[in-house]
Design a protein around this motif. Sequence first.
Motif, PDB file in Angstrom:
ATOM      1  N   THR A 159       0.865  -1.177   0.000  1.00 44.67           N
ATOM      2  CA  THR A 159       0.000   0.000   0.000  1.00 44.67           C
ATOM      3  C   THR A 159       0.899   1.223   0.000  1.00 44.67           C
ATOM      4  OG1 THR A 159      -1.627  -1.212   1.251  1.00 44.67           O
ATOM      5  CG2 THR A 159      -1.864   1.157   1.220  1.00 44.67           C
ATOM      6  N   VAL A 160       1.101   1.767  -1.154  1.00 49.06           N
ATOM      7  CA  VAL A 160       1.983   2.927  -1.300  1.00 49.06           C
ATOM      8  C   VAL A 160       1.334   3.887  -2.282  1.00 49.06           C
ATOM      9  CG1 VAL A 160       4.094   1.660  -0.765  1.00 49.06           C
ATOM     10  CG2 VAL A 160       3.298   1.764  -3.111  1.00 49.06           C
ATOM     11  N   LEU A 201       8.095  22.824  -6.251  1.00 44.01           N
ATOM     12  CA  LEU A 201       8.141  21.579  -5.479  1.00 44.01           C
ATOM     13  C   LEU A 201       9.003  20.545  -6.192  1.00 44.01           C
ATOM     14  CD1 LEU A 201       7.070  19.890  -3.086  1.00 44.01           C
ATOM     15  CD2 LEU A 201       5.094  19.339  -4.499  1.00 44.01           C
ATOM     16  N   ALA A 202       8.858  20.464  -7.524  1.00 45.10           N
ATOM     17  CA  ALA A 202       9.612  19.475  -8.307  1.00 45.10           C
ATOM     18  C   ALA A 202       9.669  19.932  -9.751  1.00 45.10           C
ATOM     19  CB  ALA A 202       8.935  18.110  -8.222  1.00 45.10           C
ATOM     20  N   ASP A 203      10.737  19.532 -10.455  1.00 49.86           N
ATOM     21  CA  ASP A 203      10.810  19.907 -11.870  1.00 49.86           C
ATOM     22  C   ASP A 203      10.759  18.705 -12.805  1.00 49.86           C
ATOM     23  OD1 ASP A 203      13.348  18.848 -11.731  1.00 49.86           O
ATOM     24  OD2 ASP A 203      14.340  20.603 -12.560  1.00 49.86           O
ATOM     25  N   ASP A 204      10.673  17.476 -12.254  1.00 49.00           N
ATOM     26  CA  ASP A 204      10.638  16.316 -13.149  1.00 49.00           C
ATOM     27  C   ASP A 204       9.816  15.144 -12.612  1.00 49.00           C
ATOM     28  OD1 ASP A 204      11.573  14.944 -15.592  1.00 49.00           O
ATOM     29  OD2 ASP A 204      12.592  13.637 -14.169  1.00 49.00           O
ATOM     30  N   ALA A 205       9.761  14.994 -11.292  1.00 48.66           N
ATOM     31  CA  ALA A 205       9.074  13.834 -10.725  1.00 48.66           C
ATOM     32  C   ALA A 205       8.467  14.185  -9.376  1.00 48.66           C
ATOM     33  CB  ALA A 205      10.057  12.678 -10.543  1.00 48.66           C
ATOM     34  N   VAL A 206       7.239  13.688  -9.152  1.00 53.37           N
ATOM     35  CA  VAL A 206       6.588  13.821  -7.856  1.00 53.37           C
ATOM     36  C   VAL A 206       6.147  12.438  -7.403  1.00 53.37           C
ATOM     37  CG1 VAL A 206       5.782  16.171  -8.288  1.00 53.37           C
ATOM     38  CG2 VAL A 206       4.265  14.261  -8.784  1.00 53.37           C
ATOM     39  N   PHE A 207       5.968  12.309  -6.105  1.00 51.16           N
ATOM     40  CA  PHE A 207       5.387  11.102  -5.528  1.00 51.16           C
ATOM     41  C   PHE A 207       4.096  11.537  -4.866  1.00 51.16           C
ATOM     42  CE2 PHE A 207       4.782   7.975  -2.123  1.00 51.16           C
ATOM     43  CZ  PHE A 207       4.863   6.800  -2.851  1.00 51.16           C
ATOM     44  N   ALA A 208       2.987  10.891  -5.223  1.00 56.86           N
ATOM     45  CA  ALA A 208       1.672  11.214  -4.675  1.00 56.86           C
ATOM     46  C   ALA A 208       1.202  10.065  -3.802  1.00 56.86           C
ATOM     47  CB  ALA A 208       0.678  11.456  -5.810  1.00 56.86           C
ATOM     48  N   MET A 241       9.174   4.311  -0.318  1.00 60.74           N
ATOM     49  CA  MET A 241       7.805   4.721  -0.625  1.00 60.74           C
ATOM     50  C   MET A 241       6.908   4.613   0.607  1.00 60.74           C
ATOM     51  SD  MET A 241       7.639   2.984  -4.401  1.00 60.74           S
ATOM     52  CE  MET A 241       5.953   3.336  -4.837  1.00 60.74           C
ATOM     53  N   ASP A 242       7.054   3.543   1.369  1.00 62.54           N
ATOM     54  CA  ASP A 242       6.274   3.387   2.599  1.00 62.54           C
ATOM     55  C   ASP A 242       6.597   4.494   3.602  1.00 62.54           C
ATOM     56  OD1 ASP A 242       4.787   1.164   1.861  1.00 62.54           O
ATOM     57  OD2 ASP A 242       6.268  -0.252   2.630  1.00 62.54           O
ATOM     58  N   GLU A 243       7.878   4.834   3.685  1.00 60.31           N
ATOM     59  CA  GLU A 243       8.307   5.906   4.590  1.00 60.31           C
ATOM     60  C   GLU A 243       7.644   7.226   4.198  1.00 60.31           C
ATOM     61  OE1 GLU A 243      12.413   8.341   4.834  1.00 60.31           O
ATOM     62  OE2 GLU A 243      12.616   6.170   5.089  1.00 60.31           O
ATOM     63  N   VAL A 251       3.244  11.347   4.760  1.00 60.31           N
ATOM     64  CA  VAL A 251       2.069  12.002   4.174  1.00 60.31           C
ATOM     65  C   VAL A 251       0.859  11.828   5.085  1.00 60.31           C
ATOM     66  CG1 VAL A 251       0.400  11.846   2.275  1.00 60.31           C
ATOM     67  CG2 VAL A 251       2.849  11.980   1.781  1.00 60.31           C
ATOM     68  N   ARG A 252       0.674  10.624   5.601  1.00 60.01           N
ATOM     69  CA  ARG A 252      -0.471  10.386   6.507  1.00 60.01           C
ATOM     70  C   ARG A 252      -0.368  11.222   7.773  1.00 60.01           C
ATOM     71  NH1 ARG A 252      -1.251   4.153   5.157  1.00 60.01           N
ATOM     72  NH2 ARG A 252      -2.744   4.468   3.489  1.00 60.01           N
TER      73      ARG A 252
END
Length: 191
Positions: free
Chosen positions: A6-7, A47-54, A80-82, A87-88
């Motif tokens: 769950t990521v 925030l970012a110029d090429d990649a984000v993690f949502a 990713m879990d971290e 985020v949570r």
Amino acid sequence: MADVPTVGLFLHASAVVVEGGAVLFLGHSTAGKSTIARLLGASLPVLADDAVFAARDADGGWRVVEGGFRFEDGDVFRRMDEIQRQVRQGAGIPLRGCFRLRKADDVKIEPLIPSDLARVLIDAVIEIDVQRKVDKYVKDQGIDLISVRKKWFRWVAEIARKYPGWMLYFTVTYDPCRLCELIKSELNKIF
């Protein structure tokens, strides 16, 4: 076979912060994601110029963080879990909307319907290089890759239904301050 972690998901996108919310800029390579971030960076935090993690936060909204970090082998899902745990707990910037970029001779903004936004978002998921590392790690861990991809499609559909999207036709010669105002104006119509 192991369960699907769950990521969140990586998106090939740039992002700026507008009035406390993240605005994503999507498009194929050379569409202008880094260019728009650089142009808007004079007036808005990048925030970012090429990649984000949502990732989904505790309230069911989506938050984004800069996603250009590097992984060591076997480190992908741990990292990713971290991030998702952070985020949570309120880390990251709440998502406000998405713009699909197209270079043009003039600037204009048109709304995107959710199904068109979903197509653009899934392109951003599939196109990003780090997803290949995720694919390899998933296979190495005995996790069903199809299940992971189905999850990405569900998340993309959720984002596309929940957040507004626009087509942004732009030119690099346009005044960045006026471009910021146009983007803010579109966002303020929704929020």
